[in-house]
Design an enzyme around this catalytic site. Structure first.
Site, PDB file in Angstrom:
ATOM      1  N   ASP A  31       0.960  -1.246  -0.143  1.00 51.63           N
ATOM      2  CA  ASP A  31      -0.061   0.100   0.028  1.00 51.63           C
ATOM      3  C   ASP A  31       0.917   1.292  -0.051  1.00 51.63           C
ATOM      4  O   ASP A  31       1.912   1.071   0.774  1.00 51.63           O
ATOM      5  CB  ASP A  31      -0.974  -0.011   1.123  1.00 51.63           C
ATOM      6  N   ASN A  87     -12.823  -3.394   2.457  1.00 48.05           N
ATOM      7  CA  ASN A  87     -13.848  -2.295   2.752  1.00 48.05           C
ATOM      8  C   ASN A  87     -14.832  -2.160   1.558  1.00 48.05           C
ATOM      9  O   ASN A  87     -14.284  -2.345   0.298  1.00 48.05           O
ATOM     10  CB  ASN A  87     -13.003  -0.898   2.713  1.00 48.05           C
ATOM     11  N   GLN A  94     -14.313   2.538   1.281  1.00 48.10           N
ATOM     12  CA  GLN A  94     -13.544   2.094  -0.011  1.00 48.10           C
ATOM     13  C   GLN A  94     -13.626   3.171  -0.787  1.00 48.10           C
ATOM     14  O   GLN A  94     -14.270   4.031  -0.974  1.00 48.10           O
ATOM     15  CB  GLN A  94     -14.652   1.176  -0.798  1.00 48.10           C
ATOM     16  N   SER A  95     -12.197   3.353  -1.211  1.00 45.26           N
ATOM     17  CA  SER A  95     -11.773   4.486  -2.061  1.00 45.26           C
ATOM     18  C   SER A  95     -11.536   3.995  -3.398  1.00 45.26           C
ATOM     19  O   SER A  95     -11.430   4.689  -4.408  1.00 45.26           O
ATOM     20  CB  SER A  95     -10.800   5.500  -1.384  1.00 45.26           C
ATOM     21  N   VAL A  96     -10.989   2.893  -3.605  1.00 45.93           N
ATOM     22  CA  VAL A  96     -10.544   2.335  -4.925  1.00 45.93           C
ATOM     23  C   VAL A  96     -11.758   1.245  -5.435  1.00 45.93           C
ATOM     24  O   VAL A  96     -11.623   0.089  -4.546  1.00 45.93           O
ATOM     25  CB  VAL A  96      -9.122   1.943  -5.276  1.00 45.93           C
ATOM     26  N   HIS A 100     -10.292  -5.210  -3.401  1.00 42.10           N
ATOM     27  CA  HIS A 100      -9.022  -5.806  -3.057  1.00 42.10           C
ATOM     28  C   HIS A 100      -9.130  -6.351  -1.390  1.00 42.10           C
ATOM     29  O   HIS A 100      -9.859  -5.608  -0.603  1.00 42.10           O
ATOM     30  CB  HIS A 100      -8.035  -4.520  -3.052  1.00 42.10           C
ATOM     31  N   HIS A 102      -6.937  -6.040   1.920  1.00 46.03           N
ATOM     32  CA  HIS A 102      -6.007  -5.545   2.793  1.00 46.03           C
ATOM     33  C   HIS A 102      -5.295  -6.824   3.778  1.00 46.03           C
ATOM     34  O   HIS A 102      -6.148  -7.274   4.480  1.00 46.03           O
ATOM     35  CB  HIS A 102      -6.379  -4.246   3.523  1.00 46.03           C
TER      36      HIS A 102
HETATM   37  P1  AMP Z   1      -9.801   1.124   0.222  1.00 48.22           P
HETATM   38  O1  AMP Z   1      -9.758   2.561   0.883  1.00 48.22           O
HETATM   39  O2  AMP Z   1     -10.187  -0.089   1.003  1.00 48.22           O
HETATM   40  O3  AMP Z   1     -10.393   1.360  -1.321  1.00 48.22           O
HETATM   41  O4  AMP Z   1      -8.144   0.998  -0.169  1.00 48.22           O
HETATM   42  C1  AMP Z   1      -7.474   1.535  -0.999  1.00 48.22           C
HETATM   43  C2  AMP Z   1      -6.026   1.483  -0.800  1.00 48.22           C
HETATM   44  O5  AMP Z   1      -5.394   1.634  -1.923  1.00 48.22           O
HETATM   45  C3  AMP Z   1      -5.582   2.867   0.292  1.00 48.22           C
HETATM   46  O6  AMP Z   1      -4.971   2.095   1.502  1.00 48.22           O
HETATM   47  C4  AMP Z   1      -4.580   3.536  -0.469  1.00 48.22           C
HETATM   48  O7  AMP Z   1      -3.633   3.765   0.383  1.00 48.22           O
HETATM   49  C5  AMP Z   1      -4.051   2.459  -1.433  1.00 48.22           C
HETATM   50  N1  AMP Z   1      -3.615   2.984  -2.821  1.00 48.22           N
HETATM   51  C6  AMP Z   1      -4.058   3.883  -3.400  1.00 48.22           C
HETATM   52  N2  AMP Z   1      -3.338   4.332  -4.583  1.00 48.22           N
HETATM   53  C7  AMP Z   1      -2.244   3.329  -4.598  1.00 48.22           C
HETATM   54  C8  AMP Z   1      -1.214   2.906  -5.416  1.00 48.22           C
HETATM   55  N3  AMP Z   1      -0.956   3.869  -6.572  1.00 48.22           N
HETATM   56  N4  AMP Z   1      -0.297   1.996  -4.819  1.00 48.22           N
HETATM   57  C9  AMP Z   1      -0.688   1.385  -3.830  1.00 48.22           C
HETATM   58  N5  AMP Z   1      -1.695   1.480  -3.215  1.00 48.22           N
HETATM   59  C10 AMP Z   1      -2.473   2.648  -3.429  1.00 48.22           C
END
Ligand code: AMP
Length: 114
Positions: A31, A87, A94-96, A100, A102
């Protein structure tokens, strides 16, 4: 066609990441904003947006993500335990929007999360 997520770009090798594991079904990388000494994301190659989009056919794939998490935890020396988190959605943090898992470890983690 909708724009690729950051994780799809990493899978497609368009964006660099610190990849720790790769196989025919998933890619795992560190991460970029680690919340623990070990913080690794295990991402299926299949672009499933979230846990809420899982289909019955994804059952084995999701199991595979957890087996890989265990293998990486062993490689990382997380002998005292670790946490896996998915998430889901805005309320789940969730942000992405590419599914995934963790893997967090290397320190005592608190519960419940905020
Ligand atoms: P979530 O909030 O569960 O969607 O987790 C998304 C995670 O992706 C967060 O912990 C971010 O820090 C991580 N993240 C976002 N962009 C990148 C990237 N380019 N490389 C590695 N981790 C990332």
């Amino acid at each position: 066609m909708s724009e690729k997520t950051m994780f799809q770009k990493i899978i497609d090798r368009e964006v660099d990441a610190d990849i720790v594991h790769e196989d025919d079904r998933c890619v795992a990388f560190r991460d970029i904003n680690p919340q623990a000494p070990t913080h690794i994301l295990i991402v299926p190659r299949k672009p499933i947006p979230s846990l809420d989009d899982l289909e019955p056919e994804d059952e084995t794939l999701v199991g595979h993500l957890f087996v890989v998490a265990r293998e990486i935890a062993q490689e990382e020396g997380l002998r005292d335990g670790y946490r896996t988190v998915i998430n889901c959605g805005d309320d789940g943090g969730q942000s992405v929007y590419h599914l995934h898992l963790h893997l967090l470890g290397g320190r005592r983690l608190e519960w419940p999360p905020g």
